[in-house]
Scaffold this motif. Structure first.
Motif, short mmCIF file in Angstrom:
data_model
loop_
_atom_site.label_atom_id
_atom_site.label_comp_id
_atom_site.label_asym_id
_atom_site.label_seq_id
_atom_site.Cartn_x
_atom_site.Cartn_y
_atom_site.Cartn_z
N ILE A 94 27.82 -51.23 29.44
CA ILE A 94 28.27 -50.14 28.57
C ILE A 94 27.12 -49.51 27.77
CG2 ILE A 94 30.54 -51.20 28.32
CD1 ILE A 94 29.74 -52.01 25.47
N SER A 95 25.93 -50.12 27.82
CA SER A 95 24.83 -49.67 26.96
C SER A 95 23.99 -48.61 27.65
CB SER A 95 23.93 -50.84 26.58
OG SER A 95 24.67 -51.87 25.98
N PRO A 96 23.55 -47.57 26.94
CA PRO A 96 22.54 -46.64 27.49
C PRO A 96 21.21 -47.36 27.60
CG PRO A 96 23.01 -46.11 25.19
CD PRO A 96 24.00 -47.17 25.59
N PRO A 97 20.37 -47.02 28.58
CA PRO A 97 19.15 -47.80 28.84
C PRO A 97 18.18 -47.84 27.67
CG PRO A 97 19.15 -45.74 30.08
CD PRO A 97 20.53 -45.90 29.52
N GLU A 98 18.13 -46.79 26.85
CA GLU A 98 17.11 -46.75 25.80
C GLU A 98 17.37 -47.74 24.68
OE1 GLU A 98 20.03 -43.32 25.15
OE2 GLU A 98 18.89 -44.22 26.80
N VAL A 99 18.61 -48.24 24.54
CA VAL A 99 18.91 -49.21 23.47
C VAL A 99 19.56 -50.47 24.02
CG1 VAL A 99 19.13 -47.46 21.68
CG2 VAL A 99 21.15 -48.14 22.99
N ARG A 100 19.58 -50.62 25.35
CA ARG A 100 20.28 -51.76 25.94
C ARG A 100 19.68 -53.09 25.49
NH1 ARG A 100 19.85 -50.45 31.14
NH2 ARG A 100 18.02 -51.76 31.47
N GLY A 101 18.36 -53.17 25.48
CA GLY A 101 17.72 -54.42 25.08
C GLY A 101 18.04 -54.79 23.65
N SER A 102 17.99 -53.82 22.74
CA SER A 102 18.27 -54.10 21.33
C SER A 102 19.71 -54.54 21.13
CB SER A 102 18.00 -52.85 20.48
OG SER A 102 16.62 -52.51 20.53
N LEU A 103 20.65 -53.87 21.83
CA LEU A 103 22.05 -54.24 21.70
C LEU A 103 22.31 -55.65 22.24
CD1 LEU A 103 23.88 -50.92 22.65
CD2 LEU A 103 23.62 -51.93 20.38
#
Length: 483
Positions: A94-103
């Motif tokens: 469900i995460s967009p790639p630019e913030v996936r790691g942080s989420l």
């Protein structure tokens, strides 16, 4: 907790069985959750796992015999293992790639918060008279289980899974909700349309390529289909990804973090800590350090990337373990006369924990969820999580044996594992930060063949993706006007 020890009077076998029940249950839960997640939905599977965990926790809290405790830990382990696989899988999708790691690093943050609260809940209730000393901490774990289960009601479904099931309109609405778009913007927002078409293209490509070499009886939902889905993980196209997922969890566990969490007091005694209160407080500090170490990982994990953090964390952890091993070997026979060395050893423990918190801790859950294509993602994450729990079980089983044989040798084993983790992350792990899940194939070179590239382009053209991108580009140029 005196009442717990006096009430149950557990022998070595029962103690080992009680410890192993949670981990073995988690192993089964992690392996089976992927099938249910694909067949039904991520959200329903998470809710079911929460219910199973709550049943196990309630059985432990109200235990009237040691058998109740062991059974409760086994049942709770099923839920824990399923959630440890489902949570990163759902967040990755469900995460967009630019913030996936942080989420996804937030998951590790939540795990650490739970570990810290669990430790200190047990610490502050240990002197309460009667069974409340241990029933209260066991009851507290029901709270997050129930909260997550209730919170599942508000969770949107995974748009990628809906696309895989052919429910395109539902996938578009779910994607709009996740990207904070109104229903009126669904048809007009080109970014939503492009992202949805990319998901459709990936699913179509996977469906056409994954049937290569499969018999007509290997249909989803059948026993043959499930067997084919699992064996695909060892196929040439997915073998490298599978190794990355399995080895990531292997190195995460053999870094020694859970040895510190499970046997913190015992390890602290080996470093010269004296007195139960001092030993417990020193062991509790491990969780607090890890809590603060995860915070910068949340901020920088997408900016710096996965590989630099893995490499730096591996080196820092290896050096910390080597230092502890030397100090224990050199001074353990007379710690009171070498108090300064004991403090250095304790500082190295905290240095190791901080390095783990910014590297192996969060990335261990992020990387397996990123490297697999959609058709193999649930099975791949399930196998990676199973690697976590099987190695977790070995750590819990072997650490007391290692410590009894040689405390310095135990830390040396962890140091060697971290050193090999550095070599592995340097030469075998690709960078996946800021890369969409649909573009991960290119990172692994699995779409390098002309046939796959041509097929994907044809699918994208058939779906209208190229036309949509061109039309949006022309409209954007028209709005900006000539420069």
């Amino acid at each position: 907790m005196k009442d717990f020890v006096q009430r149950w009077q557990l022998g070595a076998w029962q103690t080992g069985l009680m410890t192993a029940a949670l981990e073995l249950g988690s192993l089964v839960g992690a392996l089976t959750a992927g099938t249910f997640a694909d067949r039904y939905s991520r959200r329903q599977s998470i809710f079911t796992a929460c219910a199973i965990f709550s049943i196990g926790s309630a059985l432990q809290c109200g235990a009237q015999s040691s058998a109740h405790l062991i059974l409760g830990r086994g049942i709770g382990g099923l839920g824990v293992g399923a959630l440890s696989m489902l949570s990163p899988l759902y967040m990755a999708e469900i995460s967009p790639p630019e913030v996936r790691g942080s989420l996804m690093a937030m998951e590790q943050f939540s795990i650490v918060v739970g570990a810290v609260l669990g430790f200190w809940a047990g610490f502050f209730t240990r002197e309460i008279p009667g069974s409340a000393a241990w029933r209260i901490p066991l009851a507290i774990q029901l709270v997050p289980g129930i909260l997550l289960g209730v919170g599942c009601i508000a969770l949107p479904p995974s748009p990628r899974l809906l696309v895989q099931h052919g429910r395109i309109e539902e996938a578009l609405r779910a994607l709009a909700k996740l990207r904070l778009r109104s229903l009126g913007e669904i048809e007009t927002d080109p970014l939503l349309q492009i992202e949805l078409l990319e998901m459709q293209a990936e699913v179509a490509l996977i469906e056409q390529t994954s049937t290569d070499g499969a018999s007509t009886t290997a249909k989803p939902g059948t026993l043959h289909g499930e067997l084919h889905a699992w064996t695909r993980l060892l196929s040439p196209k997915l073998r490298k990804r599978t190794l990355i997922g399995v080895l990531m969890m292997f190195f995460q566990q053999w870094s020694g973090i859970n040895a510190l969490l499970y046997y913190g007091p015992t390890l602290m005694h080996s470093l010269g800590m004296q007195g139960d209160a001092v030993t417990l407080l020193s062991a509790g500090g491990v969780g607090i350090v890890q809590f603060f170490a995860v915070l910068p990982a949340i901020v920088f994990i997408d900016r710096l990337g996965r590989r630099p953090l893995l490499r730096g964390g591996s080196l820092a952890m290896a050096l910390s373990h080597f230092s502890i091993a030397f100090l224990v070997w050199r001074y353990s026979e007379d710690w009171p006369a070498h108090a300064f060395a004991a403090r250095i050893a304790l500082a190295c423990v905290y240095t190791f924990t901080a390095a783990y918190g910014v590297s192996y801790g969060p990335i261990g859950w992020i990387l397996p969820s990123e490297v697999f294509p959609l058709s193999a993602r649930s099975k791949g994450v399930a196998l990676s999580t199973a690697s976590n729990w099987s190695n977790n079980f070995l750590i819990g089983l072997l650490t007391p044996v290692f410590m009894e044989f040689s405390a310095s040798g135990t830390f040396l084993i962890f140091a060697i594992a971290c050193f090999f983790g550095y070599i592995w992350s340097t030469y075998s792990v690709p960078e996946t930060a800021n890369v969409s899940l649909e573009e991960i194939d290119a990172v692994f070179g699995s779409s390098a063949g002309l046939k796959d590239i041509a097929l994907k382009r044809q699918i994208e053209a058939d779906l209208g993706l190229h036309n949509l991108v061109q039309r949006w580009s022309h409209q954007d140029d028209a709005i900006r006007g000539p420069i």
